[in-house]
Design a protein around this motif. Structure first.
Motif, PDB file in Angstrom:
ATOM      1  N   LEU A 173       0.863  -1.178   0.000  1.00 40.01           N
ATOM      2  CA  LEU A 173       0.000   0.000   0.000  1.00 40.01           C
ATOM      3  C   LEU A 173       0.901   1.231   0.000  1.00 40.01           C
ATOM      4  N   ILE A 174       0.813   2.042  -1.050  1.00 40.01           N
ATOM      5  CA  ILE A 174       1.760   3.131  -1.254  1.00 40.01           C
ATOM      6  C   ILE A 174       1.295   4.380  -0.529  1.00 40.01           C
ATOM      7  N   HIS A 175       1.909   4.634   0.627  1.00 39.58           N
ATOM      8  CA  HIS A 175       1.708   5.885   1.365  1.00 39.58           C
ATOM      9  C   HIS A 175       2.867   6.005   2.349  1.00 39.58           C
ATOM     10  N   PRO A 176       3.995   6.586   1.930  1.00 38.71           N
ATOM     11  CA  PRO A 176       5.220   6.555   2.738  1.00 38.71           C
ATOM     12  C   PRO A 176       5.041   7.063   4.152  1.00 38.71           C
ATOM     13  N   ASN A 460      -4.796   2.212  -5.429  1.00 39.31           N
ATOM     14  CA  ASN A 460      -3.473   2.283  -4.821  1.00 39.31           C
ATOM     15  C   ASN A 460      -2.532   3.201  -5.589  1.00 39.31           C
ATOM     16  N   ILE A 461      -2.589   3.175  -6.914  1.00 39.91           N
ATOM     17  CA  ILE A 461      -1.684   3.967  -7.733  1.00 39.91           C
ATOM     18  C   ILE A 461      -2.388   4.262  -9.056  1.00 39.91           C
ATOM     19  N   THR A 462      -2.084   5.406  -9.647  1.00 38.96           N
ATOM     20  CA  THR A 462      -2.739   5.812 -10.892  1.00 38.96           C
ATOM     21  C   THR A 462      -1.754   5.776 -12.048  1.00 38.96           C
ATOM     22  N   MET A 463      -2.298   5.842 -13.282  1.00 38.66           N
ATOM     23  CA  MET A 463      -1.479   5.813 -14.497  1.00 38.66           C
ATOM     24  C   MET A 463      -1.464   7.185 -15.156  1.00 38.66           C
ATOM     25  N   ILE A 472       1.831  -3.977 -14.326  1.00 42.87           N
ATOM     26  CA  ILE A 472       2.205  -4.620 -13.056  1.00 42.87           C
ATOM     27  C   ILE A 472       3.717  -4.550 -12.955  1.00 42.87           C
ATOM     28  N   TYR A 473       4.210  -3.955 -11.886  1.00 44.10           N
ATOM     29  CA  TYR A 473       5.651  -3.799 -11.657  1.00 44.10           C
ATOM     30  C   TYR A 473       6.016  -4.636 -10.442  1.00 44.10           C
ATOM     31  N   VAL A 474       7.009  -5.526 -10.604  1.00 46.44           N
ATOM     32  CA  VAL A 474       7.357  -6.472  -9.546  1.00 46.44           C
ATOM     33  C   VAL A 474       8.840  -6.360  -9.219  1.00 46.44           C
ATOM     34  N   ASP A 475       9.134  -6.197  -7.943  1.00 44.46           N
ATOM     35  CA  ASP A 475      10.509  -6.272  -7.445  1.00 44.46           C
ATOM     36  C   ASP A 475      10.705  -7.685  -6.908  1.00 44.46           C
ATOM     37  N   ARG A 476      11.349  -8.534  -7.693  1.00 48.35           N
ATOM     38  CA  ARG A 476      11.496  -9.936  -7.294  1.00 48.35           C
ATOM     39  C   ARG A 476      12.553 -10.127  -6.216  1.00 48.35           C
ATOM     40  N   SER A 477      13.363  -9.111  -5.948  1.00 51.32           N
ATOM     41  CA  SER A 477      14.371  -9.237  -4.900  1.00 51.32           C
ATOM     42  C   SER A 477      13.731  -9.300  -3.524  1.00 51.32           C
ATOM     43  N   ASN A 478      12.654  -8.524  -3.314  1.00 56.47           N
ATOM     44  CA  ASN A 478      11.954  -8.581  -2.025  1.00 56.47           C
ATOM     45  C   ASN A 478      10.532  -9.101  -2.158  1.00 56.47           C
ATOM     46  N   GLY A 479      10.169  -9.546  -3.362  1.00 62.13           N
ATOM     47  CA  GLY A 479       8.872 -10.189  -3.535  1.00 62.13           C
ATOM     48  C   GLY A 479       7.689  -9.262  -3.410  1.00 62.13           C
ATOM     49  N   GLN A 480       7.811  -8.001  -3.878  1.00 60.12           N
ATOM     50  CA  GLN A 480       6.728  -7.032  -3.757  1.00 60.12           C
ATOM     51  C   GLN A 480       6.353  -6.488  -5.125  1.00 60.12           C
ATOM     52  N   MET A 481       5.101  -6.046  -5.250  1.00 59.10           N
ATOM     53  CA  MET A 481       4.609  -5.563  -6.525  1.00 59.10           C
ATOM     54  C   MET A 481       3.752  -4.319  -6.349  1.00 59.10           C
ATOM     55  N   ILE A 482       3.614  -3.554  -7.461  1.00 57.31           N
ATOM     56  CA  ILE A 482       2.773  -2.366  -7.526  1.00 57.31           C
ATOM     57  C   ILE A 482       1.945  -2.469  -8.800  1.00 57.31           C
ATOM     58  N   ALA A 483       0.656  -2.145  -8.715  1.00 53.54           N
ATOM     59  CA  ALA A 483      -0.206  -2.161  -9.896  1.00 53.54           C
ATOM     60  C   ALA A 483      -1.452  -1.343  -9.605  1.00 53.54           C
ATOM     61  N   GLU A 620      11.841   4.398  -7.482  1.00 50.16           N
ATOM     62  CA  GLU A 620      11.971   5.084  -6.201  1.00 50.16           C
ATOM     63  C   GLU A 620      10.982   4.592  -5.140  1.00 50.16           C
ATOM     64  N   PRO A 621       9.693   4.400  -5.457  1.00 49.16           N
ATOM     65  CA  PRO A 621       8.782   3.940  -4.414  1.00 49.16           C
ATOM     66  C   PRO A 621       9.171   2.609  -3.798  1.00 49.16           C
ATOM     67  N   THR A 622       9.982   1.793  -4.513  1.00 44.28           N
ATOM     68  CA  THR A 622      10.374   0.519  -3.931  1.00 44.28           C
ATOM     69  C   THR A 622      11.295   0.696  -2.740  1.00 44.28           C
ATOM     70  N   ARG A 623      11.783   1.905  -2.533  1.00 43.08           N
ATOM     71  CA  ARG A 623      12.665   2.137  -1.388  1.00 43.08           C
ATOM     72  C   ARG A 623      11.884   2.486  -0.114  1.00 43.08           C
ATOM     73  N   ILE A 624      10.561   2.421  -0.180  1.00 43.99           N
ATOM     74  CA  ILE A 624       9.763   2.659   1.027  1.00 43.99           C
ATOM     75  C   ILE A 624      10.154   1.629   2.079  1.00 43.99           C
ATOM     76  N   PRO A 625      10.462   2.046   3.303  1.00 45.74           N
ATOM     77  CA  PRO A 625      10.985   1.102   4.303  1.00 45.74           C
ATOM     78  C   PRO A 625       9.892   0.202   4.861  1.00 45.74           C
ATOM     79  N   LEU A 626       9.572  -0.860   4.120  1.00 48.19           N
ATOM     80  CA  LEU A 626       8.552  -1.787   4.600  1.00 48.19           C
ATOM     81  C   LEU A 626       9.173  -3.029   5.221  1.00 48.19           C
TER      82      LEU A 626
END
Length: 627
Positions: A173-176, A460-463, A472-483, A620-626
């Motif tokens: 959920l994108i809200h830093p 969650n996010i707009t285009m 669909i954007y997936v960071d497979r290093s930490n197993g998280q996605m944004i769409a 950049e949003p993938t750097r949110i400290p989750l």
């Protein structure tokens, strides 16, 4: 027409699940009695009769040829997919055309993952797994099978409707700002307070996270915690959704959802209730609790959650999580803060370190049993393996150590109950609150945002790219996605509208992911194709920690009988990262995926430009400290 079955080498059914159509077909074929007292055992006998020839045939082929068939189809177009895991045979069947061979294989691997989460190291041994899946007590077996069936149905629902389970990655959920506040709450006002309390009887919170439906809002791990793999986190979300299913048709109006498109900086949450607001009664009936604190809204939300019979949040679920040594036992507590928002705690149980030793000896004796079955002498050790005498000596020392530990199950159970009652009182309305007033203030802060979070989970996010329909954007290093969200009901609105239009695009997205995964399994990291009025793109690439794109390599193809591409089924991407990192041992390697659907009228050069810009924008949003 669907079925999933687990059986051992003796053709004994360890578990089965069928849909209504398959059950009716079996009843018609074998003439099952419809009497109330006979239906269930008679139907189980019919299942045994139906699958026994297939199971025996598979066992014979393995014994004589050392190989087995993986799938076949019948004259009536029923598809059978089979996979052997040690002594256990999984069989998945589809007869209505809704599932492909790949879908059935994925269902088998997910079912295996769920059994590993529930039973841990017991799955190493076919004999022990049989005792767990087929207890002698019929009522106990029916309860267990009902639970497993419910988990399988929950997974199928999520796979069909949720993008995070489509690509098998955790959606954030994108809200830093709010994420950081929630992480601080989990760390300082929840985990640290519980772990510093002397009444926790050896139990320690290792991980805590907050879910909004299936989306991850915040995650915190204590310093003593080992890594929680994304595959385990996805499986835990299935368990949470099975306990507290998300309601797809919520009562939000279109206007409320449309308002969520306003930039987050302009959102102002409604204030918490005033300090001395009076308690409102529900009709003429007395209140469920006699509250003395004025925070009525929190209490009413809690009562709404409790209107339907729900599981007791104080009762933990035993789960086994992956670690370097062995499946480690944990207790999972689920607390629904409000409908759709759930707090989850994972705790280390007392004496959990014993699991490592148990796992070691269990593996050793399973190998010994296999050697004996193959005709080898028990005392003859394989190269690099300790002898039977050495194993016996080690086991005797371990048993003596356990005897000195004075493990008493009843006392531990009493300690568990006391901890549950204290840890899950989330407000000071009742005496003996464990979280204290400071924690309650943090929960009230989250309450101010709860309505926004529920709406945010749908938008969650707009285009911002003309002609881009979905991504669909997936960071497979930490197993998280944004769409962007995909809501297909007439009562909710997404970026793609609502109803039939969103449903049409959803089918296109599901088709794109299936096609991309099929090509990835063959070794292709880039796929572009045109489907009528739409243009699909798929990219997989590697970067270092600074975002520098690394060179392209030939991706190894997977065998046809291997695990499906994903993280829940066997963590294909973890293996892929290890393979690529062999050439980059001095730097951290990241892996990313991007799926896009464009209108076909957009020129190809603009589509590729959009994909490149979108990847940079989402980096950049993938750097949110989750995590």
């Amino acid at each position: 027409m669907k079925c999933l079955l687990l059986a051992n080498e003796s053709a004994e059914v360890l578990f089965y699940w069928t849909d209504t159509e398959f059950e009716q077909r079996v009843q018609e074929q074998y003439g099952v009695s419809q009497e109330e007292g006979e239906r269930l055992p008679a139907f189980e006998d019919s299942i045994n009769t139906l699958f026994a020839p297939i199971i025996i045939s598979c066992s014979t082929m393995v014994d004589r040829l050392g190989d087995n068939y993986t799938s076949f189809s019948t004259e009536n177009n029923h598809i059978y997919v089979l996979h052997q895991f040690e002594e256990c045979l999984y069989i998945a069947v589809n007869g209505d055309g809704d599932e492909t061979e790949e879908d059935l294989k994925r269902k088998i691997f997910v079912m295996k993952k769920l059994t590993e989460i529930m039973f841990g190291m017991v799955t190493f041994s076919g004999a022990l797994l049989r005792k767990e899946l087929r207890p002698q007590d019929t009522e106990q077996r029916n309860r267990l099978w009902k639970k497993l069936r419910s988990l399988l149905e929950t997974y199928s629902r999520l796979r069909e409707n949720d993008q995070s389970f489509l690509v098998e990655a955790v959606e954030r959920l994108i809200h830093p700002t709010l994420c950081e506040q929630c992480i601080e709450f989990l760390e300082r006002r929840l985990v640290q307070q519980i772990n510093s309390n002397m009444d926790r009887m050896g139990e320690e919170v290792l991980h805590a996270f907050i879910l909004v439906h299936t989306k991850l809002l915040a995650f915190y791990s204590s310093r003593n915690a080992s890594n929680l793999y994304s595959s385990d986190l996805l499986a835990l979300i299935i368990l949470v959704q099975d306990l507290y299913p998300s309601k797809i048709n919520l009562d939000e109006t279109s206007e409320e959802l449309e308002s969520s498109s306003v930039p987050e900086v302009f959102y102002t949450p409604e204030p918490s209730p005033p300090e001395r607001e009076s308690v409102r009664q529900r009709g003429d009936s007395p209140p469920v609790f006699q509250f003395v604190d004025p925070d009525v809204q929190m209490a009413e939300d809690s009562l709404q959650t409790l209107e339907a019979p729900t599981p007791d949040p104080s009762a933990p679920s035993r789960v086994f999580l992956e670690s370097k040594e062995c499946p480690m036992p944990h207790s999972m507590y689920c607390l629904p803060l409000w409908p759709g928002i759930t707090l989850v705690l994972l705790t280390k149980i007392p004496n959990s370190h014993v699991a490592t030793s148990v796992c070691y000896f269990l593996e050793a004796f399973v190998k010994l049993e296999k050697r004996l079955c193959e005709g080898h002498e028990g005392a003859a050790a394989m190269r690099g393996q300790p002898s039977v005498q050495e194993q016996r000596s080690r086991l005797e020392k371990l048993i003596k150590t356990w005897a000195g530990m004075d493990i008493q199950t009843s006392q531990l159970q009493n300690a568990w109950t006391d901890f549950k009652n204290k840890a899950f009182i989330c407000c000071p309305l009742c005496t003996g609150s464990f979280l204290q007033l400071s924690a309650w203030a943090a929960v009230k802060k989250l309450m101010d945002w709860k309505d926004f979070l529920l709406v945010k989970s749908k938008r969650n996010i707009t285009m911002e790219f003309p002609g881009l329909i979905h991504f669909i954007y997936v960071d497979r290093s930490n197993g998280q996605m944004i769409a962007p969200s995909l809501n297909v009901t007439d009562r909710t609105v997404s970026e793609l509208g609502k109803g039939p239009l969103a449903d049409f695009i959803k089918k296109k997205v599901w088709s794109l992911v299936a096609t991309a995964q099929r090509y990835l399994q063959k070794g292709y990291a880039t796929v572009t194709l045109r489907d009528g009025d739409y243009f699909y793109c798929y990219f997989l690439w590697f970067e270092n920690e600074t975002g520098y794109k690394l060179e392209v390599i030939d991706i190894p193809s997977s065998p046809d009988d291997g695990a499906p591409v994903g993280m829940l089924t066997c963590d294909y991407y973890r293996k892929l990262l290890r393979y690529y990192s062999k050439k980059h041992q001095n730097e951290v390697v990241k892996c990313y995926e991007l799926f896009t659907v464009h209108l076909g009228v957009i020129p190809n050069e603009y589509i590729l430009q959009h994909c490149s810009q979108l990847a940079r924008k989402l980096w950049e949003p993938t750097r949110i400290p989750l995590l």
